[in-house]
Design a protein around this motif. Structure first.
Motif, PDB file in Angstrom:
ATOM      1  N   VAL A  88       0.850  -1.181   0.000  1.00  0.00           N
ATOM      2  CA  VAL A  88       0.000   0.000   0.000  1.00  0.00           C
ATOM      3  C   VAL A  88       0.890   1.237   0.000  1.00  0.00           C
ATOM      4  O   VAL A  88       1.903   1.282   0.692  1.00  0.00           O
ATOM      5  N   PHE A  89       0.531   2.211  -0.820  1.00  0.00           N
ATOM      6  CA  PHE A  89       1.231   3.493  -0.819  1.00  0.00           C
ATOM      7  C   PHE A  89       0.620   4.370   0.269  1.00  0.00           C
ATOM      8  O   PHE A  89      -0.601   4.513   0.362  1.00  0.00           O
ATOM      9  N   THR A  90       1.481   4.931   1.089  1.00  0.00           N
ATOM     10  CA  THR A  90       1.024   5.861   2.112  1.00  0.00           C
ATOM     11  C   THR A  90       1.966   7.063   2.096  1.00  0.00           C
ATOM     12  O   THR A  90       2.667   7.286   1.118  1.00  0.00           O
ATOM     13  N   GLY A  91       1.958   7.864   3.144  1.00  0.00           N
ATOM     14  CA  GLY A  91       2.843   9.016   3.172  1.00  0.00           C
ATOM     15  C   GLY A  91       2.121  10.332   2.953  1.00  0.00           C
ATOM     16  O   GLY A  91       0.881  10.402   3.026  1.00  0.00           O
ATOM     17  N   PRO A  92       2.873  11.407   2.696  1.00  0.00           N
ATOM     18  CA  PRO A  92       2.303  12.756   2.652  1.00  0.00           C
ATOM     19  C   PRO A  92       1.079  12.936   1.785  1.00  0.00           C
ATOM     20  O   PRO A  92       0.126  13.617   2.195  1.00  0.00           O
ATOM     21  N   ASP A  93       1.068  12.405   0.568  1.00  0.00           N
ATOM     22  CA  ASP A  93      -0.083  12.622  -0.306  1.00  0.00           C
ATOM     23  C   ASP A  93      -1.370  12.129   0.352  1.00  0.00           C
ATOM     24  O   ASP A  93      -2.418  12.785   0.272  1.00  0.00           O
ATOM     25  N   ARG A  94      -1.293  10.967   0.998  1.00  0.00           N
ATOM     26  CA  ARG A  94      -2.483  10.404   1.651  1.00  0.00           C
ATOM     27  C   ARG A  94      -2.775  11.125   2.950  1.00  0.00           C
ATOM     28  O   ARG A  94      -3.921  11.413   3.266  1.00  0.00           O
ATOM     29  N   TRP A  95      -1.731  11.427   3.740  1.00  0.00           N
ATOM     30  CA  TRP A  95      -1.946  12.095   5.025  1.00  0.00           C
ATOM     31  C   TRP A  95      -2.495  13.505   4.844  1.00  0.00           C
ATOM     32  O   TRP A  95      -3.437  13.907   5.539  1.00  0.00           O
ATOM     33  N   ASN A  96      -1.905  14.253   3.921  1.00  0.00           N
ATOM     34  CA  ASN A  96      -2.331  15.643   3.732  1.00  0.00           C
ATOM     35  C   ASN A  96      -3.782  15.733   3.269  1.00  0.00           C
ATOM     36  O   ASN A  96      -4.481  16.700   3.561  1.00  0.00           O
ATOM     37  N   ALA A  97      -4.216  14.711   2.515  1.00  0.00           N
ATOM     38  CA  ALA A  97      -5.580  14.723   1.972  1.00  0.00           C
ATOM     39  C   ALA A  97      -6.642  14.455   3.043  1.00  0.00           C
ATOM     40  O   ALA A  97      -7.838  14.629   2.776  1.00  0.00           O
ATOM     41  N   LEU A  98      -6.234  14.051   4.237  1.00  0.00           N
ATOM     42  CA  LEU A  98      -7.194  13.746   5.300  1.00  0.00           C
ATOM     43  C   LEU A  98      -7.823  15.004   5.893  1.00  0.00           C
ATOM     44  O   LEU A  98      -8.840  14.931   6.574  1.00  0.00           O
ATOM     45  N   GLY A  99      -7.196  16.166   5.672  1.00  0.00           N
ATOM     46  CA  GLY A  99      -7.748  17.411   6.201  1.00  0.00           C
ATOM     47  C   GLY A  99      -7.536  17.584   7.689  1.00  0.00           C
ATOM     48  O   GLY A  99      -8.321  18.256   8.359  1.00  0.00           O
ATOM     49  N   LEU A 100      -6.451  16.991   8.213  1.00  0.00           N
ATOM     50  CA  LEU A 100      -6.179  17.072   9.653  1.00  0.00           C
ATOM     51  C   LEU A 100      -4.972  17.960   9.961  1.00  0.00           C
ATOM     52  O   LEU A 100      -4.433  17.929  11.064  1.00  0.00           O
ATOM     53  N   GLY A 101      -4.556  18.745   8.997  1.00  0.00           N
ATOM     54  CA  GLY A 101      -3.493  19.715   9.231  1.00  0.00           C
ATOM     55  C   GLY A 101      -2.117  19.293   8.791  1.00  0.00           C
ATOM     56  O   GLY A 101      -1.168  20.083   8.892  1.00  0.00           O
ATOM     57  N   ALA A 102      -1.951  18.074   8.284  1.00  0.00           N
ATOM     58  CA  ALA A 102      -0.634  17.624   7.836  1.00  0.00           C
ATOM     59  C   ALA A 102      -0.279  18.283   6.508  1.00  0.00           C
ATOM     60  O   ALA A 102      -1.116  18.375   5.612  1.00  0.00           O
ATOM     61  N   THR A 103       0.961  18.722   6.392  1.00  0.00           N
ATOM     62  CA  THR A 103       1.439  19.350   5.149  1.00  0.00           C
ATOM     63  C   THR A 103       2.829  18.816   4.790  1.00  0.00           C
ATOM     64  O   THR A 103       3.674  19.555   4.294  1.00  0.00           O
ATOM     65  N   ALA A 104       3.050  17.544   5.058  1.00  0.00           N
ATOM     66  CA  ALA A 104       4.375  16.952   4.853  1.00  0.00           C
ATOM     67  C   ALA A 104       4.697  16.808   3.374  1.00  0.00           C
ATOM     68  O   ALA A 104       3.809  16.715   2.524  1.00  0.00           O
ATOM     69  N   VAL A 105       6.000  16.763   3.078  1.00  0.00           N
ATOM     70  CA  VAL A 105       6.497  16.500   1.730  1.00  0.00           C
ATOM     71  C   VAL A 105       7.673  15.536   1.860  1.00  0.00           C
ATOM     72  O   VAL A 105       8.611  15.801   2.616  1.00  0.00           O
ATOM     73  N   PHE A 106       7.616  14.419   1.150  1.00  0.00           N
ATOM     74  CA  PHE A 106       8.721  13.456   1.134  1.00  0.00           C
ATOM     75  C   PHE A 106       9.327  13.427  -0.258  1.00  0.00           C
ATOM     76  O   PHE A 106       8.631  13.611  -1.261  1.00  0.00           O
ATOM     77  N   ALA A 107      10.626  13.154  -0.320  1.00  0.00           N
ATOM     78  CA  ALA A 107      11.287  13.039  -1.616  1.00  0.00           C
ATOM     79  C   ALA A 107      11.076  11.671  -2.240  1.00  0.00           C
ATOM     80  O   ALA A 107      11.324  11.482  -3.433  1.00  0.00           O
TER      81      ALA A 107
END
Length: 204
Positions: A88-107
């Motif tokens: 399963v792909f996870t990480g910033p794209d999925r976390w940020n889309a939850l609308g809980l304030g995450a704004t992470a960026v991974f390389a």
């Protein structure tokens, strides 16, 4: 093509032309379907432009679009690299889309799976693989749990996430019962406590 040597005629075998699926990624051993020497066949197909090498033993059959060759998807690469194992792909794209304030960026793309751990360069892209338990299929609520598990990397605090989650639950953005179950199955003790606190506050 045939050649005569005295009274005998020898027929040269025709070059094998496998029928490959555009956009799919293949491992070398999969080419054994069309010939006993799969590595040699892979090299010939690369020379002919039929395959594009992504990494050692991994090749993409290019899909041609309106503007040229289309790179294989991350999913296609992982499917071949992990030989069909679950991921399963996870990480910033999925976390940020939850609308809980995450704004992470991974390389690199973060991939949970059951087989490999480490950082891999495949087709010019970087994938960070971790052997982490996950549901199949993953639910929106599981991604919330995963965000709590990675709060530090996502640039948020558990306390801030809890407040945002409480507001989201009041809006009906997530299923509270499913969320509690996912936190119990996949979260650390601290994650379970934060999430159940948000659930209790939202229902009060």
């Amino acid at each position: 093509m045939s050649f005569f040597f005295g009274k005998f005629r020898t027929t040269m075998p025709a070059a094998v032309h496998p029928v490959l699926e555009p956009g799919r990624v293949y491992r070398t051993k999969e080419l054994a379907t069309w010939g006993a020497n799969a590595p040699r066949l892979a090299r010939r197909l690369v020379d002919e432009g039929v395959l594009i090498p992504l990494a050692h033993g991994l090749y993409a059959c290019p899909k041609r679009g309106r503007f040229g060759v289309v790179a294989p998807s991350d999913e296609a690469i992982m499917k071949a690299f992990l030989e069909g194992g679950p991921f399963v792909f996870t990480g910033p794209d999925r976390w940020n889309a939850l609308g809980l304030g995450a704004t992470a960026v991974f390389a690199s793309a973060l991939v949970y799976n059951t087989k490999r751990s480490g950082r891999f360069e495949l087709g010019g892209r970087t994938f960070e693989l971790r052997r982490v338990a996950f549901p199949q299929p993953p639910t929106l609520e599981w991604f919330v749990v995963d965000l709590f598990e990675n709060a530090g990397s996502a640039g948020v605090t558990p306390a801030g996430l809890t407040r945002a989650l409480m507001r989201a639950l009041k809006r009906g953005a997530f299923d509270a019962r499913r969320l509690g179950g996912m936190s119990d199955r996949f979260g650390r003790q601290s994650t379970r406590e934060w999430i159940h606190e948000a659930i209790r506050s939202a229902s009060a």
